[in-house]
Enzyme design. Structure first.
Site, PDB file in Angstrom:
ATOM      1  N   HIS A 213      39.805  37.936  35.803  1.00 37.14           N
ATOM      2  CA  HIS A 213      39.309  38.703  36.952  1.00 37.14           C
ATOM      3  C   HIS A 213      40.350  39.667  37.491  1.00 37.14           C
ATOM      4  O   HIS A 213      41.550  39.510  37.253  1.00 37.14           O
ATOM      5  CB  HIS A 213      38.860  37.767  38.084  1.00 37.14           C
ATOM      6  CG  HIS A 213      39.953  36.918  38.682  1.00 37.14           C
ATOM      7  ND1 HIS A 213      40.580  35.895  38.007  1.00 37.14           N
ATOM      8  CD2 HIS A 213      40.545  36.958  39.905  1.00 37.14           C
ATOM      9  CE1 HIS A 213      41.492  35.334  38.781  1.00 37.14           C
ATOM     10  NE2 HIS A 213      41.505  35.969  39.938  1.00 37.14           N
TER      11      HIS A 213
ATOM     12  N   ASP B 130      41.439  40.635  41.323  1.00 37.59           N
ATOM     13  CA  ASP B 130      41.216  39.948  42.594  1.00 37.59           C
ATOM     14  C   ASP B 130      40.122  40.642  43.411  1.00 37.59           C
ATOM     15  O   ASP B 130      40.206  41.850  43.676  1.00 37.59           O
ATOM     16  CB  ASP B 130      42.521  39.863  43.392  1.00 37.59           C
ATOM     17  CG  ASP B 130      43.422  38.776  42.826  1.00 37.59           C
ATOM     18  OD1 ASP B 130      42.889  37.786  42.294  1.00 37.59           O
ATOM     19  OD2 ASP B 130      44.655  38.930  42.893  1.00 37.59           O
TER      20      ASP B 130
ATOM     21  N   HIS C 145      43.669  39.055  35.209  1.00 42.92           N
ATOM     22  CA  HIS C 145      44.486  37.845  35.065  1.00 42.92           C
ATOM     23  C   HIS C 145      43.619  36.593  35.010  1.00 42.92           C
ATOM     24  O   HIS C 145      42.450  36.614  35.408  1.00 42.92           O
ATOM     25  CB  HIS C 145      45.537  37.740  36.170  1.00 42.92           C
ATOM     26  CG  HIS C 145      44.971  37.641  37.552  1.00 42.92           C
ATOM     27  ND1 HIS C 145      44.435  38.705  38.227  1.00 42.92           N
ATOM     28  CD2 HIS C 145      44.845  36.580  38.403  1.00 42.92           C
ATOM     29  CE1 HIS C 145      44.021  38.327  39.407  1.00 42.92           C
ATOM     30  NE2 HIS C 145      44.249  37.032  39.544  1.00 42.92           N
TER      31      HIS C 145
ATOM     32  N   ARG D 244      50.682  32.573  47.539  1.00 49.63           N
ATOM     33  CA  ARG D 244      50.444  33.947  47.092  1.00 49.63           C
ATOM     34  C   ARG D 244      50.057  34.853  48.242  1.00 49.63           C
ATOM     35  O   ARG D 244      49.519  34.409  49.265  1.00 49.63           O
ATOM     36  CB  ARG D 244      49.406  33.990  45.969  1.00 49.63           C
ATOM     37  CG  ARG D 244      48.075  33.364  46.258  1.00 49.63           C
ATOM     38  CD  ARG D 244      47.097  34.354  46.693  1.00 49.63           C
ATOM     39  NE  ARG D 244      46.323  34.927  45.633  1.00 49.63           N
ATOM     40  CZ  ARG D 244      45.407  35.846  45.843  1.00 49.63           C
ATOM     41  NH1 ARG D 244      45.154  36.244  47.081  1.00 49.63           N
ATOM     42  NH2 ARG D 244      44.721  36.342  44.860  1.00 49.63           N
TER      43      ARG D 244
HETATM   44  O1  LIG Z   1      47.657  30.782  40.056  1.00 52.17           O
HETATM   45  C1  LIG Z   1      47.788  31.784  39.367  1.00 52.17           C
HETATM   46  O2  LIG Z   1      48.587  31.835  38.433  1.00 52.17           O
HETATM   47  C2  LIG Z   1      46.954  32.988  39.654  1.00 52.17           C
HETATM   48  C3  LIG Z   1      45.835  32.665  40.566  1.00 52.17           C
HETATM   49  C4  LIG Z   1      44.962  33.832  40.856  1.00 52.17           C
HETATM   50  O3  LIG Z   1      44.079  34.169  40.120  1.00 52.17           O
HETATM   51  C5  LIG Z   1      45.205  34.575  42.081  1.00 52.17           C
HETATM   52  O4  LIG Z   1      46.108  34.223  42.836  1.00 52.17           O
HETATM   53  O5  LIG Z   1      44.504  35.584  42.285  1.00 52.17           O
END
Ligand SMILES: O=C(O)CCC(=O)C(=O)O
Length: 279
Positions: free
Chosen positions: A98, A100, A253, A268
């Site tokens: 995806h 984000d 990702h 994050r």
């Molecule tokens: O946990 C991760 O490595 C990425 C997770 C993810 O898709 C995000 O934080 O948008």
């Protein structure tokens, strides 16, 4: 190359690591600008920063845009609401290709994730360079895609989450009612580099606007398969304290879910472009 740190490419198409970064300098505009320059070139940047503090994480995020207070995940709380926690122990996961929140009119442009707790092995994250994938299309296909738009919708992944018992039915209904979907060009132009990138994902993209459904399905299936060529990809094996920044305008990702029942906890931040409104 910046004199503030060293950038070492980790792959020819995508991915680089930042070495010798002094964390005390992440409040300096010249460091942040140099990080941004490296990010738009390499599309995903790995920083080895075990001592990174939430205020430093936030300072980096604020350089790139307006940090998002995420509506789906918990956060670090007072003063750090923009630092989201994604913890497998809470059932949170992102094992899907995806961009984000591409179902928003103006999705986040950059995301930066700091690894706090990792499983003994597994839990890698993968990225695909959608600029490189676009460049590798035939000229005929590029012409065909020119001017086409596709719908990005949150309903599909919510239905999958319900089927996997990852969300309750109440939460599912609540999110579906929000009607989160948006039409985006299939090919976008990066605002800084001017490079063209495919902007579709098997997670959120439901169909190409205005095409017969069989044609839309066939084209999207071809494009998704094309993007999976390994030479467009980058995979990171995390160490605790790594932070990866990625450019949502040029990469897809996917966080691999291969470590259960172990815990994987990430902090994050994602940011919206300052000049655009978001919904
Ligand atoms: O946990 C991760 O490595 C990425 C997770 C993810 O898709 C995000 O934080 O948008």
């Amino acid at each position: 190359m910046s004199s503030l740190f060293t950038v070492r490419p980790l792959g020819p198409a995508i991915g680089a690591e930042v070495l010798d970064l002094d964390l005390r300098s992440v409040f300096l505009p010249e460091t942040l600008t140099a990080l941004e320059d490296a990010l738009v070139i390499h599309e995903a940047l790995v920083l080895h920063v075990p001592d990174l503090q939430p205020e430093q994480h936030l300072a980096i995020a604020q350089h790139f845009g307006e940090p998002e207070v995420h509506t789906f995940y918990p956060n670090l709380g007072q003063g750090f609401e923009q630092i989201t926690i994604i913890d497998s122990k809470l059932g949170d996961r992102a094992d899907m290709w995806h961009h984000d929140e591409s179902f928003l009119p103006s999705p986040p442009i950059v995301t930066m994730t700091h690894a706090k707790i990792l499983p003994p092995c597994g839990g890698d994250t993968c990225w695909i360079s959608m600029t490189t994938a676009y460049d590798a299309l035939s000229e005929r296909m590029k012409q065909y895609l020119d001017g086409l738009n596709a719908w990005h919708d949150m309903n599909g992944p919510m239905t999958a989450a319900l089927r996997q018992n990852v969300v309750t039915h109440e939460r599912y209904v609540e999110v579906i009612k929000m009607g989160r979907r948006h039409l985006h060009p299939i090919v976008i132009k990066h605002p800084v580099t001017g490079r063209k990138a495919l902007y579709i994902s098997p997670t959120y993209t439901t169909h190409i606007d205005g095409l017969a459904i069989a044609e839309s399905d066939a084209i999207l299936a071809y494009l998704h398969a094309h993007c999976q060529h390994v030479q467009f990809g980058f995979r990171h094996r995390w160490r605790v304290g790594d932070m990866v920044l990625w450019d949502n305008r040029s990469v897809l990702h996917n966080a691999i879910l291969d470590y259960q029942p172990h815990q994987r906890r990430m902090q994050r931040a994602s940011v919206f472009a300052r000049e655009t409104a978001h919904a």
